[in-house]
Design a protein around this motif. Structure first.
Motif, PDB file in Angstrom:
ATOM      1  N   LEU A   1       0.826  -1.207   0.000  1.00  0.00           N
ATOM      2  CA  LEU A   1       0.000   0.000   0.000  1.00  0.00           C
ATOM      3  C   LEU A   1       0.864   1.261   0.000  1.00  0.00           C
ATOM      4  O   LEU A   1       0.557   2.229  -0.696  1.00  0.00           O
ATOM      5  N   TYR A   2       1.934   1.232   0.795  1.00  0.00           N
ATOM      6  CA  TYR A   2       2.825   2.395   0.863  1.00  0.00           C
ATOM      7  C   TYR A   2       3.489   2.632  -0.491  1.00  0.00           C
ATOM      8  O   TYR A   2       3.580   3.776  -0.955  1.00  0.00           O
ATOM      9  N   SER A   3       3.928   1.562  -1.130  1.00  0.00           N
ATOM     10  CA  SER A   3       4.564   1.685  -2.434  1.00  0.00           C
ATOM     11  C   SER A   3       3.592   2.250  -3.465  1.00  0.00           C
ATOM     12  O   SER A   3       3.936   3.149  -4.241  1.00  0.00           O
ATOM     13  N   ILE A   4       2.366   1.721  -3.466  1.00  0.00           N
ATOM     14  CA  ILE A   4       1.349   2.199  -4.403  1.00  0.00           C
ATOM     15  C   ILE A   4       1.032   3.661  -4.134  1.00  0.00           C
ATOM     16  O   ILE A   4       0.938   4.480  -5.063  1.00  0.00           O
ATOM     17  N   LEU A   5       0.867   4.004  -2.859  1.00  0.00           N
ATOM     18  CA  LEU A   5       0.519   5.372  -2.490  1.00  0.00           C
ATOM     19  C   LEU A   5       1.607   6.348  -2.891  1.00  0.00           C
ATOM     20  O   LEU A   5       1.328   7.405  -3.480  1.00  0.00           O
ATOM     21  N   MET A   6       2.864   6.023  -2.595  1.00  0.00           N
ATOM     22  CA  MET A   6       3.960   6.923  -2.911  1.00  0.00           C
ATOM     23  C   MET A   6       4.111   7.096  -4.427  1.00  0.00           C
ATOM     24  O   MET A   6       4.364   8.207  -4.913  1.00  0.00           O
ATOM     25  N   SER A   7       3.947   6.008  -5.176  1.00  0.00           N
ATOM     26  CA  SER A   7       4.031   6.101  -6.630  1.00  0.00           C
ATOM     27  C   SER A   7       2.920   6.982  -7.181  1.00  0.00           C
ATOM     28  O   SER A   7       3.133   7.817  -8.059  1.00  0.00           O
ATOM     29  N   PHE A   8       1.725   6.791  -6.632  1.00  0.00           N
ATOM     30  CA  PHE A   8       0.578   7.559  -7.098  1.00  0.00           C
ATOM     31  C   PHE A   8       0.735   9.043  -6.763  1.00  0.00           C
ATOM     32  O   PHE A   8       0.449   9.914  -7.594  1.00  0.00           O
ATOM     33  N   ILE A   9       1.197   9.347  -5.546  1.00  0.00           N
ATOM     34  CA  ILE A   9       1.385  10.748  -5.156  1.00  0.00           C
ATOM     35  C   ILE A   9       2.443  11.409  -6.043  1.00  0.00           C
ATOM     36  O   ILE A   9       2.274  12.547  -6.491  1.00  0.00           O
ATOM     37  N   ALA A  10       3.533  10.691  -6.313  1.00  0.00           N
ATOM     38  CA  ALA A  10       4.590  11.239  -7.170  1.00  0.00           C
ATOM     39  C   ALA A  10       4.046  11.538  -8.565  1.00  0.00           C
ATOM     40  O   ALA A  10       4.343  12.589  -9.154  1.00  0.00           O
ATOM     41  N   LEU A  11       3.224  10.633  -9.086  1.00  0.00           N
ATOM     42  CA  LEU A  11       2.637  10.846 -10.409  1.00  0.00           C
ATOM     43  C   LEU A  11       1.617  11.973 -10.388  1.00  0.00           C
ATOM     44  O   LEU A  11       1.498  12.730 -11.355  1.00  0.00           O
ATOM     45  N   LEU A  12       0.865  12.094  -9.285  1.00  0.00           N
ATOM     46  CA  LEU A  12      -0.093  13.192  -9.172  1.00  0.00           C
ATOM     47  C   LEU A  12       0.620  14.537  -9.232  1.00  0.00           C
ATOM     48  O   LEU A  12       0.158  15.476  -9.892  1.00  0.00           O
ATOM     49  N   VAL A  13       1.738  14.625  -8.524  1.00  0.00           N
ATOM     50  CA  VAL A  13       2.523  15.862  -8.552  1.00  0.00           C
ATOM     51  C   VAL A  13       2.965  16.160  -9.982  1.00  0.00           C
ATOM     52  O   VAL A  13       2.892  17.300 -10.458  1.00  0.00           O
ATOM     53  N   LEU A  14       3.402  15.124 -10.691  1.00  0.00           N
ATOM     54  CA  LEU A  14       3.869  15.296 -12.066  1.00  0.00           C
ATOM     55  C   LEU A  14       2.750  15.770 -12.983  1.00  0.00           C
ATOM     56  O   LEU A  14       2.899  16.753 -13.710  1.00  0.00           O
ATOM     57  N   VAL A  15       1.587  15.078 -12.960  1.00  0.00           N
ATOM     58  CA  VAL A  15       0.514  15.413 -13.897  1.00  0.00           C
ATOM     59  C   VAL A  15      -0.221  16.691 -13.514  1.00  0.00           C
ATOM     60  O   VAL A  15      -0.832  17.332 -14.377  1.00  0.00           O
ATOM     61  N   LEU A  16      -0.172  17.078 -12.240  1.00  0.00           N
ATOM     62  CA  LEU A  16      -0.854  18.295 -11.816  1.00  0.00           C
ATOM     63  C   LEU A  16       0.021  19.538 -11.962  1.00  0.00           C
ATOM     64  O   LEU A  16      -0.428  20.577 -12.431  1.00  0.00           O
ATOM     65  N   ILE A  17       1.264  19.439 -11.535  1.00  0.00           N
ATOM     66  CA  ILE A  17       2.146  20.597 -11.572  1.00  0.00           C
ATOM     67  C   ILE A  17       2.832  20.743 -12.933  1.00  0.00           C
ATOM     68  O   ILE A  17       3.063  21.852 -13.406  1.00  0.00           O
ATOM     69  N   PHE A  18       3.136  19.605 -13.588  1.00  0.00           N
ATOM     70  CA  PHE A  18       3.787  19.655 -14.894  1.00  0.00           C
ATOM     71  C   PHE A  18       2.959  18.880 -15.932  1.00  0.00           C
ATOM     72  O   PHE A  18       3.428  17.905 -16.509  1.00  0.00           O
ATOM     73  N   PRO A  19       1.718  19.286 -16.174  1.00  0.00           N
ATOM     74  CA  PRO A  19       0.843  18.531 -17.075  1.00  0.00           C
ATOM     75  C   PRO A  19       1.358  18.456 -18.506  1.00  0.00           C
ATOM     76  O   PRO A  19       1.223  17.421 -19.166  1.00  0.00           O
ATOM     77  N   ARG A  20       1.958  19.553 -18.984  1.00  0.00           N
ATOM     78  CA  ARG A  20       2.459  19.556 -20.361  1.00  0.00           C
ATOM     79  C   ARG A  20       3.633  18.602 -20.534  1.00  0.00           C
ATOM     80  O   ARG A  20       3.723  17.871 -21.519  1.00  0.00           O
ATOM     81  N   SER A  21       4.522  18.625 -19.561  1.00  0.00           N
ATOM     82  CA  SER A  21       5.678  17.726 -19.616  1.00  0.00           C
ATOM     83  C   SER A  21       5.252  16.266 -19.525  1.00  0.00           C
ATOM     84  O   SER A  21       5.819  15.398 -20.187  1.00  0.00           O
ATOM     85  N   ALA A  22       4.235  15.991 -18.686  1.00  0.00           N
ATOM     86  CA  ALA A  22       3.748  14.621 -18.530  1.00  0.00           C
ATOM     87  C   ALA A  22       3.174  14.105 -19.845  1.00  0.00           C
ATOM     88  O   ALA A  22       3.477  12.981 -20.277  1.00  0.00           O
ATOM     89  N   LYS A  23       2.359  14.935 -20.494  1.00  0.00           N
ATOM     90  CA  LYS A  23       1.765  14.485 -21.757  1.00  0.00           C
ATOM     91  C   LYS A  23       2.828  14.363 -22.843  1.00  0.00           C
ATOM     92  O   LYS A  23       2.790  13.433 -23.663  1.00  0.00           O
ATOM     93  N   PHE A  24       3.782  15.294 -22.856  1.00  0.00           N
ATOM     94  CA  PHE A  24       4.876  15.207 -23.822  1.00  0.00           C
ATOM     95  C   PHE A  24       5.649  13.901 -23.663  1.00  0.00           C
ATOM     96  O   PHE A  24       5.976  13.229 -24.644  1.00  0.00           O
ATOM     97  N   ALA A  25       5.942  13.541 -22.418  1.00  0.00           N
ATOM     98  CA  ALA A  25       6.696  12.315 -22.152  1.00  0.00           C
ATOM     99  C   ALA A  25       5.952  11.093 -22.656  1.00  0.00           C
ATOM    100  O   ALA A  25       6.538  10.191 -23.273  1.00  0.00           O
ATOM    101  N   VAL A  26       4.643  11.053 -22.404  1.00  0.00           N
ATOM    102  CA  VAL A  26       3.838   9.907 -22.841  1.00  0.00           C
ATOM    103  C   VAL A  26       3.798   9.829 -24.364  1.00  0.00           C
ATOM    104  O   VAL A  26       3.966   8.749 -24.955  1.00  0.00           O
ATOM    105  N   GLU A  27       3.601  10.981 -25.020  1.00  0.00           N
ATOM    106  CA  GLU A  27       3.536  10.982 -26.484  1.00  0.00           C
ATOM    107  C   GLU A  27       4.871  10.585 -27.102  1.00  0.00           C
ATOM    108  O   GLU A  27       4.922   9.831 -28.074  1.00  0.00           O
ATOM    109  N   GLU A  28       5.972  11.101 -26.536  1.00  0.00           N
ATOM    110  CA  GLU A  28       7.294  10.781 -27.065  1.00  0.00           C
ATOM    111  C   GLU A  28       7.650   9.307 -26.858  1.00  0.00           C
ATOM    112  O   GLU A  28       8.395   8.725 -27.635  1.00  0.00           O
TER     113      GLU A  28
END
Length: 380
Positions: free
Chosen positions: A229-256
């Motif tokens: 649960l801790y691993s899942i939670l920490m991974s999810f929080i890290a990704l939330l920070v990425l997609v919320l604070i850097f949404p353009r970079s996140a989408k760019f990374a996925v597309e690339e």
């Protein structure tokens, strides 16, 4: 060394992509510790909000996604809620599902559908009504409100002093208490090394099914569950920070990642194996120890970023196939789907591990290609 880390972050973050079609609030760059607020007289639609202190006093039309150190939600949320932080205070009502995780979670409002909550402590106030099912995990859990559906719980110390209309299933609880106001209109199933403390005034209409487990097994199962649960939670929080604070970079990374992905995997494997060689050579040469230390830190940073990015790429691919759309999405849904998918794959020997490793190589190669591109541009 600090400039190198900042430069690396800039390379990854400031990339031209499409804009996010939702209301987005974060602290100003000049004061990242500033309070982020949705005022009492404000209304937002599909609000994505993040900060060390988040106060939401206004109402939300459609969904709310919040990440922060302390999150206070006092307004009404029309649809779904997704929140993660250190302390969560949910006083406003949520129209549909609520999925929350944090150090301390306090639910004082009503939830229109299901509630999924995880944290060190989880509390549901006596005036709260959960109209659907409740899925909860926490070290300490207090349920004083009303659950209209079923409850699936796991934790060290759980106290039920409210009403639950459906069956209650509790896995690996150390201490279970049914208080004077406890009323379960279904059956109670629980496994524990200790028998529950049941008040003479408590009611369990469907009876109690108790499975005794050894203290050693309880500790082992709890440690495994907590770790996952801790691993899942920490991974999810890290990704939330990425997609919320850097949404353009996140989408760019996925597309690339979808472009020449086999080549990126190959470069990822090459970089993973080859980069340590010059680091070792620099260490052996003695005079290059400082430079070796810098490169080792950058290497570790790339590995960390690749590990964070892999679930988002996986989730985006899955959601693209599910939605049957041409465009990739890099949002909290993709992040959640990716984290869950990789957690399931981790349970599948060999094949699952190979898929996870290939996704990591893809992410590692993508980061390397992006960094190399910007270094080349900087030299022109």
């Amino acid at each position: 060394m600090k400039k190198l880390f900042v430069s690396l972050a800039v390379l990854f973050v400031f990339v031209p992509t499409v804009a996010l079609a939702a209301e987005f609030r974060v602290p100003p760059e000049t004061n990242t510790n500033a309070e982020v607020v949705l005022g009492k007289n404000e209304t937002a639609k599909n609000l994505y909000i993040a900060g060390s202190l988040v106060n939401i006093d206004g109402n939300i039309k459609s969904d709310l996604v919040a990440v922060g150190g302390t999150i206070n939600i006092n307004g009404e949320t029309e649809s779904g809620l997704l929140a993660a932080g250190g302390t969560l205070n949910i006083k406003g009502n949520v129209g549909k599902n609520a999925r929350v995780a944090g150090g301390n979670v306090y639910v004082n409002g009503n939830i229109g559908e299901d509630l999924l909550a995880g944290g060190n402590s989880v509390s549901i106030d006596k005036n709260s009504v959960i109209s659907g099912d409740f899925i909860g995990a926490g070290s300490a859990m207090n349920i004083d409100g009303k659950i209209q559906g079923r409850a699936y719980l796991s934790g060290e110390d759980i106290k039920i002093d409210g009403e639950i209309n459906g069956d209650v299933t509790i896995k690996n609880v150390s201490n279970l208490t049914l208080g004077d106001n406890a009323k379960i209109n279904g059956k109670l199933f629980y496994s524990s090394p200790n028998e529950a403390k049941v008040s003479s005034s408590a009611q369990v209409s469907g009876g109690i099914d108790y499975k005794k487990i050894s203290a050693g097994k309880y500790k082992w199962e709890t440690a495994k569950a907590t770790g996952v649960l801790y691993s899942i939670l920490m991974s999810f929080i890290a990704l939330l920070v990425l997609v919320l604070i850097f949404p353009r970079s996140a989408k760019f990374a996925v597309e690339e990642s979808s472009k020449n992905y086999l080549a990126k995997m190959g470069w990822g494997l090459f970089g993973l194996v080859a980069i340590p060689i010059p680091i070792i050579v620099l260490i052996v040469s003695i005079i290059g120890i400082k430079l070796a230390f810098i490169f080792a830190l950058l290497y570790a940073l790339f590995i960390l970023l690749a590990s964070i990015l892999s679930p988002l790429i996986a989730g985006s691919y899955i959601m693209k196939a599910y939605d049957k759309k041409k465009d990739f999405r890099a949002d909290w849904v993709s992040a959640l789907v990716g984290v869950i998918a990789l957690s399931i794959l981790a349970l599948i020997p060999v094949i699952g591990w190979i898929i996870i490793f290939l996704l990591f190589l893809l992410s590692f190669g993508l980061l390397g290609a992006t960094a190399w591109k910007y270094v080349a541009l900087a030299q022109k």
